[in-house]
Design a protein around this motif. Sequence first.
Motif, PDB file in Angstrom:
ATOM      1  N   MET A 163       0.836  -1.213   0.000  1.00 28.56           N
ATOM      2  CA  MET A 163       0.000   0.000   0.000  1.00 28.56           C
ATOM      3  C   MET A 163       0.859   1.247   0.000  1.00 28.56           C
ATOM      4  SD  MET A 163      -3.055   1.019  -0.023  1.00 28.56           S
ATOM      5  CE  MET A 163      -3.638   2.688   0.017  1.00 28.56           C
ATOM      6  N   ALA A 164       1.809   1.272   0.950  1.00 24.75           N
ATOM      7  CA  ALA A 164       2.702   2.433   1.007  1.00 24.75           C
ATOM      8  C   ALA A 164       3.528   2.546  -0.262  1.00 24.75           C
ATOM      9  CB  ALA A 164       3.614   2.320   2.235  1.00 24.75           C
ATOM     10  N   THR A 165       3.886   1.389  -0.833  1.00 25.49           N
ATOM     11  CA  THR A 165       4.693   1.410  -2.058  1.00 25.49           C
ATOM     12  C   THR A 165       3.909   2.018  -3.216  1.00 25.49           C
ATOM     13  OG1 THR A 165       5.585  -0.653  -1.209  1.00 25.49           O
ATOM     14  CG2 THR A 165       6.190  -0.048  -3.433  1.00 25.49           C
ATOM     15  N   ILE A 166       2.620   1.588  -3.335  1.00 20.43           N
ATOM     16  CA  ILE A 166       1.788   2.134  -4.414  1.00 20.43           C
ATOM     17  C   ILE A 166       1.630   3.644  -4.237  1.00 20.43           C
ATOM     18  CG2 ILE A 166      -0.467   1.990  -5.519  1.00 20.43           C
ATOM     19  CD1 ILE A 166      -0.658  -0.850  -4.339  1.00 20.43           C
ATOM     20  N   LEU A 167       1.370   4.047  -2.974  1.00 20.19           N
ATOM     21  CA  LEU A 167       1.222   5.486  -2.712  1.00 20.19           C
ATOM     22  C   LEU A 167       2.478   6.236  -3.080  1.00 20.19           C
ATOM     23  CD1 LEU A 167      -0.644   6.048   0.648  1.00 20.19           C
ATOM     24  CD2 LEU A 167      -1.230   6.864  -1.604  1.00 20.19           C
ATOM     25  N   PHE A 168       3.649   5.632  -2.801  1.00 26.44           N
ATOM     26  CA  PHE A 168       4.904   6.300  -3.147  1.00 26.44           C
ATOM     27  C   PHE A 168       4.996   6.541  -4.647  1.00 26.44           C
ATOM     28  CE2 PHE A 168       9.197   6.008  -4.759  1.00 26.44           C
ATOM     29  CZ  PHE A 168       9.815   7.028  -4.074  1.00 26.44           C
ATOM     30  N   TYR A 169       4.624   5.514  -5.449  1.00 27.83           N
ATOM     31  CA  TYR A 169       4.761   5.708  -6.892  1.00 27.83           C
ATOM     32  C   TYR A 169       3.755   6.737  -7.398  1.00 27.83           C
ATOM     33  CZ  TYR A 169       8.013   1.877  -6.939  1.00 27.83           C
ATOM     34  OH  TYR A 169       9.097   1.096  -6.715  1.00 27.83           O
ATOM     35  N   ILE A 170       2.515   6.713  -6.854  1.00 27.20           N
ATOM     36  CA  ILE A 170       1.531   7.713  -7.278  1.00 27.20           C
ATOM     37  C   ILE A 170       2.026   9.118  -6.950  1.00 27.20           C
ATOM     38  CG2 ILE A 170      -0.819   8.556  -6.926  1.00 27.20           C
ATOM     39  CD1 ILE A 170      -1.644   5.702  -6.340  1.00 27.20           C
ATOM     40  N   LEU A 171       2.539   9.269  -5.724  1.00 23.43           N
ATOM     41  CA  LEU A 171       2.994  10.599  -5.299  1.00 23.43           C
ATOM     42  C   LEU A 171       4.213  11.050  -6.092  1.00 23.43           C
ATOM     43  CD1 LEU A 171       2.486  10.259  -1.483  1.00 23.43           C
ATOM     44  CD2 LEU A 171       1.347  11.854  -2.991  1.00 23.43           C
ATOM     45  N   SER A 172       5.102  10.107  -6.436  1.00 20.18           N
ATOM     46  CA  SER A 172       6.249  10.491  -7.269  1.00 20.18           C
ATOM     47  C   SER A 172       5.778  10.967  -8.627  1.00 20.18           C
ATOM     48  CB  SER A 172       7.202   9.319  -7.469  1.00 20.18           C
ATOM     49  OG  SER A 172       7.311   8.567  -6.336  1.00 20.18           O
ATOM     50  N   ALA A 173       4.780  10.259  -9.191  1.00 23.68           N
ATOM     51  CA  ALA A 173       4.256  10.686 -10.487  1.00 23.68           C
ATOM     52  C   ALA A 173       3.656  12.081 -10.377  1.00 23.68           C
ATOM     53  CB  ALA A 173       3.217   9.681 -10.979  1.00 23.68           C
ATOM     54  N   VAL A 174       2.888  12.327  -9.306  1.00 29.06           N
ATOM     55  CA  VAL A 174       2.290  13.658  -9.137  1.00 29.06           C
ATOM     56  C   VAL A 174       3.377  14.718  -9.009  1.00 29.06           C
ATOM     57  CG1 VAL A 174       0.946  15.081  -7.564  1.00 29.06           C
ATOM     58  CG2 VAL A 174       0.149  12.824  -8.138  1.00 29.06           C
ATOM     59  N   ALA A 175       4.421  14.421  -8.218  1.00 29.88           N
ATOM     60  CA  ALA A 175       5.491  15.400  -8.031  1.00 29.88           C
ATOM     61  C   ALA A 175       6.212  15.677  -9.341  1.00 29.88           C
ATOM     62  CB  ALA A 175       6.479  14.897  -6.980  1.00 29.88           C
ATOM     63  N   LEU A 176       6.481  14.608 -10.111  1.00 25.76           N
ATOM     64  CA  LEU A 176       7.220  14.821 -11.356  1.00 25.76           C
ATOM     65  C   LEU A 176       6.373  15.567 -12.370  1.00 25.76           C
ATOM     66  CD1 LEU A 176       9.161  11.479 -11.742  1.00 25.76           C
ATOM     67  CD2 LEU A 176      10.056  13.722 -11.223  1.00 25.76           C
ATOM     68  N   ILE A 177       5.067  15.237 -12.468  1.00 20.78           N
ATOM     69  CA  ILE A 177       4.197  15.928 -13.428  1.00 20.78           C
ATOM     70  C   ILE A 177       4.065  17.394 -13.045  1.00 20.78           C
ATOM     71  CG2 ILE A 177       1.826  16.085 -14.261  1.00 20.78           C
ATOM     72  CD1 ILE A 177       1.699  13.037 -13.996  1.00 20.78           C
ATOM     73  N   ALA A 178       3.878  17.651 -11.737  1.00 19.59           N
ATOM     74  CA  ALA A 178       3.729  19.037 -11.302  1.00 19.59           C
ATOM     75  C   ALA A 178       5.010  19.824 -11.566  1.00 19.59           C
ATOM     76  CB  ALA A 178       3.376  19.082  -9.822  1.00 19.59           C
ATOM     77  N   THR A 179       6.171  19.190 -11.320  1.00 24.05           N
ATOM     78  CA  THR A 179       7.428  19.880 -11.595  1.00 24.05           C
ATOM     79  C   THR A 179       7.591  20.151 -13.085  1.00 24.05           C
ATOM     80  OG1 THR A 179       8.337  18.646  -9.751  1.00 24.05           O
ATOM     81  CG2 THR A 179       9.879  19.821 -11.120  1.00 24.05           C
ATOM     82  N   GLY A 180       7.227  19.165 -13.913  1.00 26.12           N
ATOM     83  CA  GLY A 180       7.339  19.359 -15.347  1.00 26.12           C
ATOM     84  C   GLY A 180       6.438  20.472 -15.842  1.00 26.12           C
ATOM     85  N   LEU A 181       5.202  20.512 -15.349  1.00 24.32           N
ATOM     86  CA  LEU A 181       4.293  21.598 -15.736  1.00 24.32           C
ATOM     87  C   LEU A 181       4.841  22.937 -15.252  1.00 24.32           C
ATOM     88  CD1 LEU A 181       0.835  19.987 -15.021  1.00 24.32           C
ATOM     89  CD2 LEU A 181       1.690  20.724 -17.220  1.00 24.32           C
ATOM     90  N   CYS A 182       5.481  22.911 -14.075  1.00 20.90           N
ATOM     91  CA  CYS A 182       6.002  24.158 -13.491  1.00 20.90           C
ATOM     92  C   CYS A 182       7.122  24.723 -14.346  1.00 20.90           C
ATOM     93  CB  CYS A 182       6.483  23.868 -12.071  1.00 20.90           C
ATOM     94  SG  CYS A 182       7.538  25.117 -11.398  1.00 20.90           S
ATOM     95  N   VAL A 183       8.067  23.870 -14.752  1.00 19.18           N
ATOM     96  CA  VAL A 183       9.225  24.421 -15.462  1.00 19.18           C
ATOM     97  C   VAL A 183       8.892  24.780 -16.901  1.00 19.18           C
ATOM     98  CG1 VAL A 183      10.840  23.183 -14.015  1.00 19.18           C
ATOM     99  CG2 VAL A 183      10.157  22.196 -16.173  1.00 19.18           C
ATOM    100  N   THR A 184       7.743  24.302 -17.439  1.00 21.59           N
ATOM    101  CA  THR A 184       7.399  24.650 -18.813  1.00 21.59           C
ATOM    102  C   THR A 184       6.314  25.722 -18.880  1.00 21.59           C
ATOM    103  OG1 THR A 184       5.872  22.804 -18.808  1.00 21.59           O
ATOM    104  CG2 THR A 184       8.024  22.406 -19.762  1.00 21.59           C
ATOM    105  N   CYS A 185       5.922  26.249 -17.733  1.00 15.58           N
ATOM    106  CA  CYS A 185       4.810  27.198 -17.705  1.00 15.58           C
ATOM    107  C   CYS A 185       5.296  28.592 -18.114  1.00 15.58           C
ATOM    108  CB  CYS A 185       4.229  27.224 -16.299  1.00 15.58           C
ATOM    109  SG  CYS A 185       2.526  27.642 -16.256  1.00 15.58           S
TER     110      CYS A 185
END
Lengths: 101, 169
Positions: free
Chosen positions: B1-23
Amino acid sequence: MIVPLSHLLIVAGLMFFMGMACVLARRNLIMILIGVEVMINAVGLTLVGASAYWRQLDGQLAVLLLMALTSAEVSISLAMVVHLQRRKRTIVADHYDEMKG
Amino acid sequence: MATILFYILSAVALIATGLCVTCKNAVHAVVYLVHAFFALALIFYLLGAPMVAALEVIIYAGAIMVLFLFIIMMLELAPNEPGKGPGWQRWGPVLLLSFSLLVCTLLLIGVETTTADGVPAYYASPREFGYALFKEYALAIEVVSFQLLFAAVGAFYIGKKDCRKEDKA
């Protein structure tokens, strides 16, 4: 450790290089500072991951020192942004090239 | 459970960072970066650092990003015309990221952080954190406090209006 350390390092590395690309490619001073923030946070993620991997507290304490460093850096650099904006009415980094050799 | 949450949260962090640097718009970039910091704070909590997670939200997402927004709005650096394209294109990414962060936060309440082989994951309570901070790292805290003081003095000096005189001459 809930995930292998290598996966965590991959996430931190991707985030670090996104911040680095932002610093190198963008010409807006605010966006350059945001890129620096992203890079510092990737380093913090690495430190917390290392702290969880070796079961030592030192990594988390290093993150606290990193946060203090970031606050100092941001306050100084935003003051410089305000100063530069007042001086030349622009914050595009390419307009500050008087020292170009 | 914690592992799945980690991957979801990493995806959210990476997507948000990518949107941030290209905004293009600086205010939008700051809002995306706040999402990335929230995802990182939840990852810190999953990795057994609740104190660091709280400080991440309070200092980074709370203080530093508000300082950025304050400077951007004070100097009027962001374009203030409404964005192009239909509404869902502007609201979609940020709503999706916020919703996934909300769901992850709710799931985090009941999560059991044990590894695959049953060993409880590393967890440093705020009490241990404070003891280590003010006993082993007391000198570092003093140095950091001086650093913050010098930064405040430096920011005050640079931000003074008198600095303009030498430029006009």
